[in-house]
Design a protein around this motif. Structure first.
Motif, PDB file in Angstrom:
ATOM      1  N   GLN A  20       0.809  -1.209   0.000  1.00  0.00           N
ATOM      2  CA  GLN A  20       0.000   0.000   0.000  1.00  0.00           C
ATOM      3  C   GLN A  20       0.846   1.264   0.000  1.00  0.00           C
ATOM      4  O   GLN A  20       0.542   2.217  -0.708  1.00  0.00           O
ATOM      5  CB  GLN A  20      -0.918   0.017   1.223  1.00  0.00           C
ATOM      6  N   TYR A  21       1.900   1.303   0.816  1.00  0.00           N
ATOM      7  CA  TYR A  21       2.582   2.589   0.993  1.00  0.00           C
ATOM      8  C   TYR A  21       3.857   2.763   0.187  1.00  0.00           C
ATOM      9  O   TYR A  21       4.320   3.884   0.035  1.00  0.00           O
ATOM     10  CB  TYR A  21       2.847   2.882   2.473  1.00  0.00           C
ATOM     11  N   GLU A  22       4.441   1.703  -0.336  1.00  0.00           N
ATOM     12  CA  GLU A  22       5.654   1.900  -1.125  1.00  0.00           C
ATOM     13  C   GLU A  22       5.292   2.469  -2.495  1.00  0.00           C
ATOM     14  O   GLU A  22       4.216   2.216  -3.025  1.00  0.00           O
ATOM     15  CB  GLU A  22       6.432   0.592  -1.240  1.00  0.00           C
ATOM     16  N   ALA A  23       6.186   3.243  -3.059  1.00  0.00           N
ATOM     17  CA  ALA A  23       5.922   3.966  -4.311  1.00  0.00           C
ATOM     18  C   ALA A  23       6.212   3.076  -5.514  1.00  0.00           C
ATOM     19  O   ALA A  23       7.296   3.108  -6.078  1.00  0.00           O
ATOM     20  CB  ALA A  23       6.774   5.233  -4.370  1.00  0.00           C
ATOM     21  N   PHE A  24       5.229   2.301  -5.912  1.00  0.00           N
ATOM     22  CA  PHE A  24       5.393   1.400  -7.047  1.00  0.00           C
ATOM     23  C   PHE A  24       5.007   2.079  -8.352  1.00  0.00           C
ATOM     24  O   PHE A  24       4.073   2.867  -8.406  1.00  0.00           O
ATOM     25  CB  PHE A  24       4.531   0.144  -6.873  1.00  0.00           C
ATOM     26  N   ALA A  25       5.745   1.739  -9.406  1.00  0.00           N
ATOM     27  CA  ALA A  25       5.404   2.156 -10.764  1.00  0.00           C
ATOM     28  C   ALA A  25       5.140   0.873 -11.544  1.00  0.00           C
ATOM     29  O   ALA A  25       5.851  -0.123 -11.378  1.00  0.00           O
ATOM     30  CB  ALA A  25       6.551   2.939 -11.386  1.00  0.00           C
ATOM     31  N   PHE A  26       4.127   0.884 -12.392  1.00  0.00           N
ATOM     32  CA  PHE A  26       3.715  -0.313 -13.114  1.00  0.00           C
ATOM     33  C   PHE A  26       3.828  -0.090 -14.617  1.00  0.00           C
ATOM     34  O   PHE A  26       3.466   0.965 -15.118  1.00  0.00           O
ATOM     35  CB  PHE A  26       2.265  -0.664 -12.763  1.00  0.00           C
ATOM     36  N   GLY A  31       1.657  -8.839 -21.558  1.00  0.00           N
ATOM     37  CA  GLY A  31       0.539  -9.369 -20.789  1.00  0.00           C
ATOM     38  C   GLY A  31       0.835  -9.524 -19.310  1.00  0.00           C
ATOM     39  O   GLY A  31      -0.044  -9.853 -18.533  1.00  0.00           O
ATOM     40  N   ASP A  32       2.071  -9.320 -18.927  1.00  0.00           N
ATOM     41  CA  ASP A  32       2.448  -9.343 -17.524  1.00  0.00           C
ATOM     42  C   ASP A  32       2.688  -7.901 -17.079  1.00  0.00           C
ATOM     43  O   ASP A  32       2.522  -6.976 -17.856  1.00  0.00           O
ATOM     44  CB  ASP A  32       3.711 -10.185 -17.311  1.00  0.00           C
ATOM     45  N   VAL A  33       3.091  -7.732 -15.830  1.00  0.00           N
ATOM     46  CA  VAL A  33       3.298  -6.384 -15.305  1.00  0.00           C
ATOM     47  C   VAL A  33       4.699  -6.277 -14.710  1.00  0.00           C
ATOM     48  O   VAL A  33       5.106  -7.132 -13.922  1.00  0.00           O
ATOM     49  CB  VAL A  33       2.250  -6.042 -14.217  1.00  0.00           C
ATOM     50  N   LEU A  34       5.434  -5.242 -15.119  1.00  0.00           N
ATOM     51  CA  LEU A  34       6.716  -4.927 -14.485  1.00  0.00           C
ATOM     52  C   LEU A  34       6.413  -3.978 -13.336  1.00  0.00           C
ATOM     53  O   LEU A  34       5.750  -2.956 -13.526  1.00  0.00           O
ATOM     54  CB  LEU A  34       7.667  -4.245 -15.464  1.00  0.00           C
ATOM     55  N   VAL A  35       6.890  -4.334 -12.162  1.00  0.00           N
ATOM     56  CA  VAL A  35       6.659  -3.512 -10.974  1.00  0.00           C
ATOM     57  C   VAL A  35       8.010  -2.971 -10.528  1.00  0.00           C
ATOM     58  O   VAL A  35       8.928  -3.716 -10.229  1.00  0.00           O
ATOM     59  CB  VAL A  35       6.016  -4.339  -9.835  1.00  0.00           C
ATOM     60  N   ARG A  49       9.245  -8.674 -12.758  1.00  0.00           N
ATOM     61  CA  ARG A  49       8.118  -9.055 -13.613  1.00  0.00           C
ATOM     62  C   ARG A  49       7.168  -9.942 -12.825  1.00  0.00           C
ATOM     63  O   ARG A  49       7.568 -10.953 -12.250  1.00  0.00           O
ATOM     64  CB  ARG A  49       8.635  -9.812 -14.832  1.00  0.00           C
ATOM     65  N   VAL A  50       5.902  -9.547 -12.817  1.00  0.00           N
ATOM     66  CA  VAL A  50       4.852 -10.329 -12.176  1.00  0.00           C
ATOM     67  C   VAL A  50       4.038 -10.979 -13.288  1.00  0.00           C
ATOM     68  O   VAL A  50       3.524 -10.299 -14.170  1.00  0.00           O
ATOM     69  CB  VAL A  50       3.952  -9.454 -11.278  1.00  0.00           C
ATOM     70  N   HIS A  74       4.971  -7.188  -4.446  1.00  0.00           N
ATOM     71  CA  HIS A  74       4.737  -6.803  -5.841  1.00  0.00           C
ATOM     72  C   HIS A  74       3.437  -7.422  -6.358  1.00  0.00           C
ATOM     73  O   HIS A  74       2.630  -6.745  -6.998  1.00  0.00           O
ATOM     74  CB  HIS A  74       5.923  -7.229  -6.710  1.00  0.00           C
ATOM     75  N   ARG A  75       3.227  -8.711  -6.066  1.00  0.00           N
ATOM     76  CA  ARG A  75       1.984  -9.372  -6.462  1.00  0.00           C
ATOM     77  C   ARG A  75       0.801  -8.754  -5.725  1.00  0.00           C
ATOM     78  O   ARG A  75      -0.266  -8.527  -6.305  1.00  0.00           O
ATOM     79  CB  ARG A  75       2.053 -10.872  -6.150  1.00  0.00           C
ATOM     80  N   THR A  76       0.991  -8.457  -4.451  1.00  0.00           N
ATOM     81  CA  THR A  76      -0.071  -7.858  -3.646  1.00  0.00           C
ATOM     82  C   THR A  76      -0.392  -6.451  -4.137  1.00  0.00           C
ATOM     83  O   THR A  76      -1.564  -6.053  -4.201  1.00  0.00           O
ATOM     84  CB  THR A  76       0.326  -7.845  -2.159  1.00  0.00           C
ATOM     85  N   ALA A  77       0.646  -5.696  -4.518  1.00  0.00           N
ATOM     86  CA  ALA A  77       0.435  -4.331  -5.030  1.00  0.00           C
ATOM     87  C   ALA A  77      -0.441  -4.344  -6.280  1.00  0.00           C
ATOM     88  O   ALA A  77      -1.280  -3.461  -6.462  1.00  0.00           O
ATOM     89  CB  ALA A  77       1.774  -3.667  -5.326  1.00  0.00           C
TER      90      ALA A  77
END
Length: 141
Positions: A20-26, A31-35, A49-50, A74-77
């Motif tokens: 929740q609080y860390e500053a993630f960029a997606f 088809g996957d997501v880089l976090v 990569r998630v 990362h998966r939770t984000a």
């Protein structure tokens, strides 16, 4: 009754709060997501990569996802940000030749959808990073 994605993943409280609080960029990637964790001094060294399978952030390349039980931050984000998950899933459908339906555009006069954010999916009244960063909400003491 169907379990929510967050209930299904069942992250620890510590992982959930960090998601929740860390500053993630997606970023979308095949088809996957880089976090990327922008909270670090060297964010490029903290990008993972998630893999998304059937709308679920199933695995992550980070060391924590392999080492510990349960999902990593990362998966939770991604799980607590349904818009990102939806876009990744739609991207997979298009790549697989599936059919997607277009969402109606947001009417600028109707700001109800603009007021929604990731906070609505979080527990303990803890704000998401975007709300903290933009000043809409403050971190609890």
């Amino acid at each position: 009754m169907t379990q929510s994605l967050l209930e299904r993943l069942s992250p620890t409280n510590r992982v959930l709060k960090r998601a929740q609080y860390e500053a993630f960029a997606f970023s979308l990637y095949d088809g996957d997501v880089l976090v990327r964790n922008e909270s670090h001094l060297q964010p490029g060294d903290h990008e993972y990569r998630v893999t998304i399978v059937d709308g679920i952030p199933e695995s992550c390349e980070c060391p924590a996802d392999k080492r510990f039980e349960g999902p990593c931050k990362h998966r939770t984000a991604i799980a607590i940000r349904p818009t990102i998950l939806d876009v990744a899933t739609q991207m997979q459908m298009v790549a697989d030749g599936g059919v997607t339906t277009e969402k109606a555009p947001i009417d600028p006069e109707d700001d109800t959808e603009l007021q929604e954010c990731d906070c609505q999916y979080l527990n303990d009244d803890f704000p998401c990073w975007e709300c903290v960063k933009t000043g809409r909400r403050e971190l609890p003491e």
